[in-house]
Design a protein around this motif. Structure first.
Motif, PDB file in Angstrom:
ATOM      1  N   SER A 101       9.675  13.297   4.544  1.00  0.00           N
ATOM      2  CA  SER A 101      10.951  12.707   4.137  1.00  0.00           C
ATOM      3  C   SER A 101      11.421  13.341   2.840  1.00  0.00           C
ATOM      4  O   SER A 101      10.619  13.673   1.963  1.00  0.00           O
ATOM      5  N   GLU A 102      12.751  13.506   2.740  1.00  0.00           N
ATOM      6  CA  GLU A 102      13.346  14.025   1.513  1.00  0.00           C
ATOM      7  C   GLU A 102      13.940  12.900   0.666  1.00  0.00           C
ATOM      8  O   GLU A 102      14.549  13.149  -0.370  1.00  0.00           O
ATOM      9  N   ARG A 103      13.740  11.672   1.112  1.00  0.00           N
ATOM     10  CA  ARG A 103      14.312  10.548   0.364  1.00  0.00           C
ATOM     11  C   ARG A 103      13.644  10.384  -0.997  1.00  0.00           C
ATOM     12  O   ARG A 103      12.478  10.744  -1.174  1.00  0.00           O
ATOM     13  N   ASN A 104      14.410   9.787  -1.922  1.00  0.00           N
ATOM     14  CA  ASN A 104      13.887   9.535  -3.274  1.00  0.00           C
ATOM     15  C   ASN A 104      13.555   8.064  -3.495  1.00  0.00           C
ATOM     16  O   ASN A 104      12.920   7.720  -4.482  1.00  0.00           O
ATOM     17  N   ILE A 105      14.020   7.200  -2.594  1.00  0.00           N
ATOM     18  CA  ILE A 105      13.804   5.758  -2.746  1.00  0.00           C
ATOM     19  C   ILE A 105      13.083   5.235  -1.513  1.00  0.00           C
ATOM     20  O   ILE A 105      13.500   5.508  -0.379  1.00  0.00           O
ATOM     21  N   TYR A 106      12.008   4.476  -1.748  1.00  0.00           N
ATOM     22  CA  TYR A 106      11.238   3.882  -0.659  1.00  0.00           C
ATOM     23  C   TYR A 106      11.165   2.382  -0.879  1.00  0.00           C
ATOM     24  O   TYR A 106      11.058   1.906  -2.007  1.00  0.00           O
ATOM     25  N   GLN A 107      11.208   1.658   0.255  1.00  0.00           N
ATOM     26  CA  GLN A 107      11.201   0.201   0.173  1.00  0.00           C
ATOM     27  C   GLN A 107       9.891  -0.377   0.676  1.00  0.00           C
ATOM     28  O   GLN A 107       9.384   0.027   1.733  1.00  0.00           O
ATOM     29  N   CYS A 108       9.391  -1.328  -0.094  1.00  0.00           N
ATOM     30  CA  CYS A 108       8.175  -2.046   0.266  1.00  0.00           C
ATOM     31  C   CYS A 108       8.499  -3.533   0.375  1.00  0.00           C
ATOM     32  O   CYS A 108       8.965  -4.136  -0.590  1.00  0.00           O
ATOM     33  N   PHE A 109       8.292  -4.121   1.543  1.00  0.00           N
ATOM     34  CA  PHE A 109       8.514  -5.551   1.744  1.00  0.00           C
ATOM     35  C   PHE A 109       7.194  -6.266   1.485  1.00  0.00           C
ATOM     36  O   PHE A 109       6.159  -5.889   2.046  1.00  0.00           O
ATOM     37  N   VAL A 110       7.236  -7.300   0.643  1.00  0.00           N
ATOM     38  CA  VAL A 110       6.024  -8.037   0.268  1.00  0.00           C
ATOM     39  C   VAL A 110       6.061  -9.409   0.923  1.00  0.00           C
ATOM     40  O   VAL A 110       6.921 -10.245   0.611  1.00  0.00           O
ATOM     41  N   PHE A 111       5.126  -9.648   1.856  1.00  0.00           N
ATOM     42  CA  PHE A 111       5.042 -10.910   2.582  1.00  0.00           C
ATOM     43  C   PHE A 111       3.805 -11.689   2.123  1.00  0.00           C
ATOM     44  O   PHE A 111       2.850 -11.102   1.606  1.00  0.00           O
ATOM     45  N   GLY A 112       3.807 -12.984   2.395  1.00  0.00           N
ATOM     46  CA  GLY A 112       2.637 -13.795   2.107  1.00  0.00           C
ATOM     47  C   GLY A 112       3.007 -15.243   1.897  1.00  0.00           C
ATOM     48  O   GLY A 112       4.161 -15.560   1.598  1.00  0.00           O
ATOM     49  N   PRO A 113       2.027 -16.158   2.035  1.00  0.00           N
ATOM     50  CA  PRO A 113       2.302 -17.582   1.826  1.00  0.00           C
ATOM     51  C   PRO A 113       2.565 -17.878   0.356  1.00  0.00           C
ATOM     52  O   PRO A 113       2.320 -17.049  -0.523  1.00  0.00           O
ATOM     53  N   ALA A 114       3.066 -19.059   0.096  1.00  0.00           N
ATOM     54  CA  ALA A 114       3.319 -19.490  -1.275  1.00  0.00           C
ATOM     55  C   ALA A 114       2.023 -19.470  -2.080  1.00  0.00           C
ATOM     56  O   ALA A 114       0.949 -19.782  -1.571  1.00  0.00           O
ATOM     57  N   ASN A 115       2.134 -19.061  -3.322  1.00  0.00           N
ATOM     58  CA  ASN A 115       1.010 -19.061  -4.274  1.00  0.00           C
ATOM     59  C   ASN A 115      -0.106 -18.094  -3.872  1.00  0.00           C
ATOM     60  O   ASN A 115      -1.265 -18.260  -4.261  1.00  0.00           O
ATOM     61  N   ALA A 116       0.264 -17.076  -3.094  1.00  0.00           N
ATOM     62  CA  ALA A 116      -0.754 -16.096  -2.701  1.00  0.00           C
ATOM     63  C   ALA A 116      -0.833 -14.939  -3.698  1.00  0.00           C
ATOM     64  O   ALA A 116      -1.795 -14.166  -3.655  1.00  0.00           O
ATOM     65  N   GLY A 117       0.182 -14.798  -4.561  1.00  0.00           N
ATOM     66  CA  GLY A 117       0.150 -13.740  -5.567  1.00  0.00           C
ATOM     67  C   GLY A 117       1.195 -12.655  -5.382  1.00  0.00           C
ATOM     68  O   GLY A 117       1.078 -11.574  -5.963  1.00  0.00           O
ATOM     69  N   LYS A 118       2.258 -12.937  -4.603  1.00  0.00           N
ATOM     70  CA  LYS A 118       3.289 -11.923  -4.382  1.00  0.00           C
ATOM     71  C   LYS A 118       3.975 -11.553  -5.702  1.00  0.00           C
ATOM     72  O   LYS A 118       4.140 -10.372  -6.028  1.00  0.00           O
ATOM     73  N   SER A 119       4.369 -12.573  -6.461  1.00  0.00           N
ATOM     74  CA  SER A 119       5.056 -12.308  -7.735  1.00  0.00           C
ATOM     75  C   SER A 119       4.136 -11.622  -8.731  1.00  0.00           C
ATOM     76  O   SER A 119       4.561 -10.746  -9.495  1.00  0.00           O
ATOM     77  N   THR A 120       2.851 -12.008  -8.723  1.00  0.00           N
ATOM     78  CA  THR A 120       1.887 -11.381  -9.625  1.00  0.00           C
ATOM     79  C   THR A 120       1.751  -9.890  -9.308  1.00  0.00           C
ATOM     80  O   THR A 120       1.692  -9.049 -10.213  1.00  0.00           O
ATOM     81  N   LEU A 121       1.718  -9.569  -8.032  1.00  0.00           N
ATOM     82  CA  LEU A 121       1.643  -8.168  -7.620  1.00  0.00           C
ATOM     83  C   LEU A 121       2.857  -7.389  -8.130  1.00  0.00           C
ATOM     84  O   LEU A 121       2.725  -6.288  -8.671  1.00  0.00           O
ATOM     85  N   MET A 122       4.036  -7.980  -7.975  1.00  0.00           N
ATOM     86  CA  MET A 122       5.253  -7.293  -8.408  1.00  0.00           C
ATOM     87  C   MET A 122       5.324  -7.189  -9.924  1.00  0.00           C
ATOM     88  O   MET A 122       5.765  -6.177 -10.475  1.00  0.00           O
TER      89      MET A 122
END
Length: 516
Positions: free
Chosen positions: A420-441
């Motif tokens: 790919s020649e793209r410069n921007i990649y998207q990562c979707f973060v899934f998970g139950p509440a209080n699993a640590g999604k915000s902490t990861l970000m």
């Protein structure tokens, strides 16, 4: 100064005349249209049209007469909702009709949610008792303080032909050249968005970038906006008016930004709103003091679900220059006040609100590094390319707008080629509440771990630069999907087309599956 024809592209102005029975509504309309006082007036006139050459702006006017009978309230409400402006009448010889403006008519307009300029007109001026002479300002000032939607007040006489054309001229002017977006009547100052637009115009006209408009630059400005040059004596006169009132408005190089803003405030205070509106419209602004839609090439942003928008190298190089210009102390830390300065020629700072607020890594001093600054632009371009391009224009992007943003190849083609020649990649973060999604970000943005738990109610984004082997930099956008938002996301079969990698967070384990 000449006026621009047909401002804002209006094809007509619809003015609704309302007020108590017997206040002179129909006589006012007939006299304006026929220039003759009617001897017999029907109870309700049909729509009356004033031709486009009736007033200098050359925009035709349709005047709608209304009934004040209680049984016609529904029809009245319909007409008021369709109005571009409302003329409210009272009779100068009937004080009770004046009182009815504040006790019934103006509250009624608010009840119907009429949000257009209101012109208050005192009719039958010739019948006023000579013993009851009071100034219009004295009578109307308390009402105008209470009802800010009143644009102006005027008294007239259809019988004696006193100020009849002026009534509908002021009503048309209030529509084509509204006060509200430009000026705060209470503080008697230009509104912030107007100041920001005029600052951008000033900078665009300051060709040598010396912080002042020279005589030649002032003349160029005049020709661009009004199609007529300024005589040397007129330039001297303009600068003298400013300098007499505001010493810092003029310096040895010419008219300063402070002086330029002062001039426009002066025009507005003197009722010459058409002057400021002509300037704004000549530089592409609409009635909301934002760039007109026809300046943004929306069609160039059309893309399939698995395509995305990115800044071109030309736009990125321009933004690097902007960063260096506003990073006054050259410490690779654009402080919040400096970021505000970057967007001081835009209607507002687009990064003050979600999803851009706090989406990029902050320096130890609370600012943005160059990488973080460009990351924010990458995110805005990905999510809303029109907004990104619009703000590029606001902050002075000099190139062709088509050279600023490009649409990437489709992801399915990249997956086939495994490159790919793209410069921007998207990562979707899934998970139950209080699993640590915000902490990861937060960790992705270099923020310290916190034991406190704050649930994410809406989707949240985090963007940062990721350096690949060979010093190549790419932007990774992480999108946090709240647990209760997963079903809605997946209800659209194309929802994952923009996703390059999905991260599933649960307890203390992270599982990742690549989408490309």
């Amino acid at each position: 100064m000449a006026k621009s024809p047909n401002p804002e592209g209006k094809t007509g102005v619809r003015i609704v005349v309302a007020g108590d029975r017997g206040t002179g509504k129909s006589s006012l309309i007939v006299t304006a249209a026929a220039d003759t006082f009617p001897t017999n007036v029907p109870r309700l006139l049909p729509p009356t049209r004033l031709p486009e050459d009736f007033y200098p702006d050359r925009v035709p006017i349709t005047i709608i007469d209304t009934s004040s009978n209680p049984e016609d309230r529904g029809k009245l409400a319909e007409e008021l909702k369709r109005a571009d402006a409302v003329v409210l009448t009272y009779a100068c010889d009937q004080p009770e009709t004046l009182n009815r403006l504040s006790t019934f008519w103006l509250p009624e307009l608010r009840q119907v949610e009429v949000k257009v300029p209101v012109i208050v007109v005192g009719c039958k001026l010739d019948l006023r008792d000579d013993q009851q002479q009071v100034s219009l300002e004295q009578v109307m000032s308390p009402i105008m303080q209470q009802f800010r939607e009143i644009e102006t007040c005027i008294e007239c006489s259809a019988y004696k032909h006193i100020q009849i054309p002026e009534v509908f001229y002021y009503a048309q002017k209030a529509v084509l050249h509204p006060t509200g977006p430009l000026f705060d009547q209470e503080s008697q100052t230009l509104k912030p968005r107007c100041v920001r637009a005029l600052k951008r115009i000033f900078i665009l006209c300051d060709h040598d970038r010396d912080g002042a408009l020279s005589d030649a630059e002032l003349n160029d400005f005049q020709v661009k906006c009004f199609n007529a040059p300024l005589q040397p004596s007129e330039i001297v006169g303009v600068k003298r008016v400013v300098q007499d009132k505001l010493v810092e408005g003029v310096n040895e190089r010419g008219l300063t930004l402070t002086g330029f803003l002062f001039l426009h405030a002066l025009f507005i205070e003197k009722g010459r709103l058409e002057t400021t509106w002509t300037v704004l419209r000549k530089f592409g602004y609409n009635n909301d003091i934002k760039l007109s839609d026809d300046l943004i090439p929306y069609s160039s942003f059309k893309r399939a679900p698995d395509q995305s928008a990115e800044l071109t190298n030309e736009a990125i190089e321009f933004l690097r220059g902007v960063y260096e210009l506003f990073d006054n102390d050259l410490d690779n830390n654009l402080r919040p006040i400096e970021i505000e300065d970057v967007f001081s020629t835009a209607p507002e700072n687009p990064w003050n609100d979600v999803p851009y607020k706090d989406a990029a890594e902050k320096t130890a001093l609370g600012g943005l590094s160059l990488d973080a600054f460009l990351s924010e632009w990458a995110l805005m371009t990905l999510l809303d390319p029109a907004c990104s391009l619009e703000n590029l224009i606001y902050i002075g992007y000099p190139g062709d707008t088509s050279s600023a943003i490009c649409v990437t190849k489709r992801r399915r083609l990249d997956r086939k080629k495994q490159q790919s020649e793209r410069n921007i990649y998207q990562c979707f973060v899934f998970g139950p509440a209080n699993a640590g999604k915000s902490t990861l970000m937060n960790s992705f943005l270099g923020r310290p771990y916190s034991d406190s738990y704050s649930p994410t109610a809406d989707e949240r984004y985090a963007v940062n630069v990721v350096e690949l082997p060979g010093g190549i930099k790419k932007y990774l956008v992480m999108r946090e999907i709240p647990e209760d938002g997963v079903a809605k996301l997946l209800s659209n079969k194309e929802s994952l087309a923009a996703c390059d990698i999905a991260v599933f967070v649960h307890d203390r384990c992270i599982c990742a599956c690549a989408m490309s």
